[in-house]
Write a protein that holds these residues in place. Structure first.
Motif, mmCIF file in Angstrom:
data_model
loop_
_atom_site.group_PDB
_atom_site.id
_atom_site.type_symbol
_atom_site.label_atom_id
_atom_site.label_comp_id
_atom_site.label_asym_id
_atom_site.label_seq_id
_atom_site.Cartn_x
_atom_site.Cartn_y
_atom_site.Cartn_z
ATOM 1 N N ILE A 233 108.946 -10.744 -25.637
ATOM 2 C CA ILE A 233 108.594 -11.757 -26.521
ATOM 3 C C ILE A 233 107.116 -11.556 -27.221
ATOM 4 O O ILE A 233 107.207 -11.464 -28.479
ATOM 5 C CB ILE A 233 108.834 -13.101 -26.143
ATOM 6 C CG1 ILE A 233 110.133 -13.515 -26.059
ATOM 7 C CG2 ILE A 233 108.099 -14.125 -27.182
ATOM 8 C CD1 ILE A 233 111.196 -13.507 -26.735
ATOM 9 N N GLN A 234 106.216 -11.242 -26.571
ATOM 10 C CA GLN A 234 105.050 -10.966 -26.701
ATOM 11 C C GLN A 234 104.778 -9.585 -27.685
ATOM 12 O O GLN A 234 104.225 -9.467 -28.505
ATOM 13 C CB GLN A 234 103.808 -10.750 -25.760
ATOM 14 C CG GLN A 234 103.620 -12.148 -24.989
ATOM 15 C CD GLN A 234 102.818 -12.032 -23.815
ATOM 16 O OE1 GLN A 234 102.238 -10.983 -23.374
ATOM 17 N NE2 GLN A 234 102.340 -13.154 -23.208
ATOM 18 N N ALA A 235 105.693 -8.660 -26.905
ATOM 19 C CA ALA A 235 105.542 -7.339 -27.747
ATOM 20 C C ALA A 235 106.376 -7.329 -29.091
ATOM 21 O O ALA A 235 105.916 -6.878 -30.175
ATOM 22 C CB ALA A 235 106.541 -6.230 -26.984
ATOM 23 N N VAL A 236 107.100 -8.204 -29.280
ATOM 24 C CA VAL A 236 108.073 -8.410 -30.540
ATOM 25 C C VAL A 236 107.114 -8.948 -31.580
ATOM 26 O O VAL A 236 107.095 -8.948 -32.734
ATOM 27 C CB VAL A 236 109.465 -9.064 -30.418
ATOM 28 C CG1 VAL A 236 110.158 -9.488 -31.525
ATOM 29 C CG2 VAL A 236 110.304 -8.390 -29.530
ATOM 30 N N ILE A 237 106.498 -10.060 -31.078
ATOM 31 C CA ILE A 237 105.606 -10.837 -31.845
ATOM 32 C C ILE A 237 104.458 -10.020 -32.399
ATOM 33 O O ILE A 237 104.318 -9.953 -33.655
ATOM 34 C CB ILE A 237 105.093 -11.978 -31.237
ATOM 35 C CG1 ILE A 237 105.937 -13.165 -30.993
ATOM 36 C CG2 ILE A 237 103.750 -12.768 -31.955
ATOM 37 C CD1 ILE A 237 105.301 -14.398 -29.896
ATOM 38 N N ASP A 238 103.802 -9.148 -31.844
ATOM 39 C CA ASP A 238 102.854 -8.258 -32.194
ATOM 40 C C ASP A 238 103.384 -7.095 -33.050
ATOM 41 O O ASP A 238 102.623 -6.871 -34.134
ATOM 42 C CB ASP A 238 102.162 -7.452 -30.995
ATOM 43 C CG ASP A 238 101.166 -8.385 -30.041
ATOM 44 O OD1 ASP A 238 100.733 -9.415 -30.566
ATOM 45 O OD2 ASP A 238 100.835 -7.965 -28.829
ATOM 46 N N LYS A 239 104.532 -6.495 -32.667
ATOM 47 C CA LYS A 239 104.902 -5.473 -33.438
ATOM 48 C C LYS A 239 105.361 -5.900 -34.887
ATOM 49 O O LYS A 239 105.232 -5.611 -35.923
ATOM 50 C CB LYS A 239 106.163 -4.719 -32.713
ATOM 51 C CG LYS A 239 106.463 -3.471 -33.459
ATOM 52 C CD LYS A 239 105.629 -2.502 -33.216
ATOM 53 C CE LYS A 239 106.064 -1.011 -34.212
ATOM 54 N NZ LYS A 239 107.286 -0.594 -33.062
ATOM 55 N N GLY A 240 106.267 -7.161 -34.787
ATOM 56 C CA GLY A 240 106.629 -7.545 -36.049
ATOM 57 C C GLY A 240 105.354 -8.308 -36.995
ATOM 58 O O GLY A 240 105.812 -8.295 -38.071
ATOM 59 N N ALA A 241 104.444 -8.660 -36.399
ATOM 60 C CA ALA A 241 103.352 -9.327 -36.976
ATOM 61 C C ALA A 241 102.475 -7.976 -37.656
ATOM 62 O O ALA A 241 101.543 -8.250 -38.651
ATOM 63 C CB ALA A 241 102.424 -10.095 -36.569
ATOM 64 N N SER A 242 102.611 -6.785 -37.301
ATOM 65 C CA SER A 242 101.849 -5.572 -37.757
ATOM 66 C C SER A 242 101.835 -5.163 -39.100
ATOM 67 O O SER A 242 103.149 -5.241 -39.742
ATOM 68 C CB SER A 242 101.804 -4.541 -36.669
ATOM 69 O OG SER A 242 103.136 -3.810 -36.895
ATOM 70 N N PHE A 243 101.105 -4.661 -39.772
ATOM 71 C CA PHE A 243 101.440 -4.181 -40.906
ATOM 72 C C PHE A 243 102.312 -3.031 -41.182
ATOM 73 O O PHE A 243 102.762 -2.819 -42.112
ATOM 74 C CB PHE A 243 99.718 -3.505 -41.518
ATOM 75 C CG PHE A 243 99.651 -2.924 -42.681
ATOM 76 C CD1 PHE A 243 99.766 -3.714 -44.023
ATOM 77 C CD2 PHE A 243 99.959 -1.751 -43.169
ATOM 78 C CE1 PHE A 243 99.658 -3.245 -45.283
ATOM 79 C CE2 PHE A 243 99.797 -1.017 -44.402
ATOM 80 C CZ PHE A 243 100.028 -1.888 -45.491
#
Length: 319
Positions: A233-243
Motif C-alpha cells: 500500500i505504501q509503495a502504491v501510494i508513493d509511486k501513484g503520487a509521483s510525477f
C-alpha cells in the motif's frame, strides 16, 4: 559600401532572429494548448469515473462530515478494504487497514487489523466472529460499523478495492519496489514459481499478488502477511503520487473504475490532494497485536483490551 547595402547586411540576421522567435513562440503555444487540452481531458475523465463509477455512499458514514474536515485540513481516518470475491460468494475483506492522515504533523499511519480478529460484529443478530466476516454479513457498511465499534473511533471515509484490482493498479503504475524481509519461492495461492529474494525487489501486478497472499512460508503467519500488505500500500501510494505517473493517469482511472468503490467524491479527492499531499513525508505502519486462540474448534486472533485502547489512542484526533 553604400548605406543601403550596409542596412541589408545588418537587417538579415534580425529578420532571421525574428523568424526563430516566432517559431519558438508558435511551438510553445502549441505545446501549451496541447497540454491544457490533455489536462482538461484527464480532469473530465477523472471526474466522470470517480463520480459515476467509483463513488458509493454508505449509511454508516456522513459524507458531509468528512468533506468539512478536508476543507478545514483536520485529521482523517480512512478504512482500507482489500476484498476477495469469488463466484456465488458475497466475499470477505481479505485485508483491512485504517489509514490515519495528520496534515498538522505532515504524517500518516497505516494500522493493520488481522482478519481473524475476534470482535463483536455490529448489529444485534451476529455476536462475536472474525472481523473479516463483517463484509460477508453486510458489505462495506457492516465493515465500517464493526471497525468503529471495535476501536471506538470515527471513520470518515472508506476505500474498497477488489484484490485483482490491486494487481492491475501495480501494472498501471509500472510496478513497485518493496524491501522483502524473507526469501521464499511461491508455492501457494498463485503457484507461479516466483522467487522472492530477500531485500529490495521489483514487483509487477501478478507477482505483487503472490507477495501479499503468502502466509504459510512466513514464520510470522498472518502478521507477516499484513506487514507485506502495508508495504505494498505504501509503495502504491508513493509511486501513484509521483510525477512519473502523470502519463499513466488514464490506465489508473480504468483500474479504479472497474475495481474500486469509495465514498470520496471527486471534490473530496481534489481536497485530499491539495490539503494532505505532505502527509507522505512521515509514513508509519503498525500491526495490531494479540495472540491466536481456538474457541469451539475455530481459530481466532484475540486482541487484549489494553491493545484496543492503545490503537484507539493512536487513531484519535488528539493523539
Amino acid at each position: 559600401m553604400s548605406d543601403n547595402r550596409r542596412m541589408d547586411k545588418h537587417s538579415k540576421p534580425k529578420r532571421k532572429l525574428k523568424r526563430w522567435v516566432k517559431v519558438v513562440i508558435a511551438l510553445a503555444a502549441l505545446l501549451f494548448i496541447s497540454t491544457t487540452a490533455y489536462a482538461a481531458s484527464v480532469y473530465m475523465d477523472a471526474k466522470s469515473t470517480i463520480n459515476n463509477q467509483v463513488y458509493q455512499s454508505v449509511d454508516s458514514i456522513d459524507d458531509k462530515v468528512g468533506s468539512g474536515k478536508i476543507s478545514r485540513e483536520e485529521p482523517l481516518n480512512i478504512l482500507l478494504l482489500g476484498v476477495d470475491k469469488r463466484p456465488n460468494d458475497s466475499g470477505r475483506s481479505d485485508a483491512m487497514m485504517v489509514l490515519s492522515l495528520r496534515p498538522e504533523k505532515n504524517a500518516m499511519k497505516i494500522v493493520s487489523i488481522p482478519r481473524d480478529s475476534r470482535v463483536d460484529i455490529a448489529g444485534e443478530d451476529y455476536g462475536y466472529d472474525k472481523i473479516n466476516h463483517a463484509y460477508a454479513y453486510g458489505g462495506v457498511d457492516k465493515s465500517v460499523a464493526t471497525v468503529e465499534d471495535f476501536l471506538n473511533i470515527e471513520l470518515d471515509y472508506y476505500v474498497s478495492m477488489n484484490m485483482q484490482g490491486l494487481s492491475d493498479m501495480v501494472d498501471a503504475i509500472g510496478g513497485i519496489t518493496v524491501n522483502n524481509p524473507i526469501e521464499w519461492h511461491d508455492a501457494g495461492y498463485y503457484k507461479k514459481g516466483y522467487h522472492y529474494e530477500k531485500g529490495k525487489i521489483h514487483l509487477n501486478g501478478p507477482k505483487t499478488m503472490g507477495y501479499v497472499r503468502m502466509r504459510y512460508q512466513d514464520p510470522r503467519g498472518d502478521l507477516g502477511r499484513t506487514l507485506r500488505e502495508r508495504q505494498v500500500i505504501q509503495a502504491v501510494i508513493d509511486k501513484g503520487a509521483s510525477f512519473n505517473s502523470v502519463g499513466k493517469i488514464g490506465d489508473m482511472l480504468d483500474v479504479l473504475g472497474n475495481n474500486m468503490s469509495t465514498n470520496l467524491d471527486f471534490e473530496d479527492m481534489k481536497g485530499l490532494f491539495l490539503n494532505y499531499r505532505n502527509v507522505r513525508k512521515n509514513m508509519e505502519s503498525y500491526q495490531i497485536k494479540g495472540e491466536g486462540t481456538r474457541i469451539d474448534g475455530t481459530f481466532y486472533f484475540q486482541v487484549p483490551e489494553e491493545e484496543v485502547q492503545k490503537v484507539h489512542d493512536m487513531l484519535s484526533k488528539d493523539e
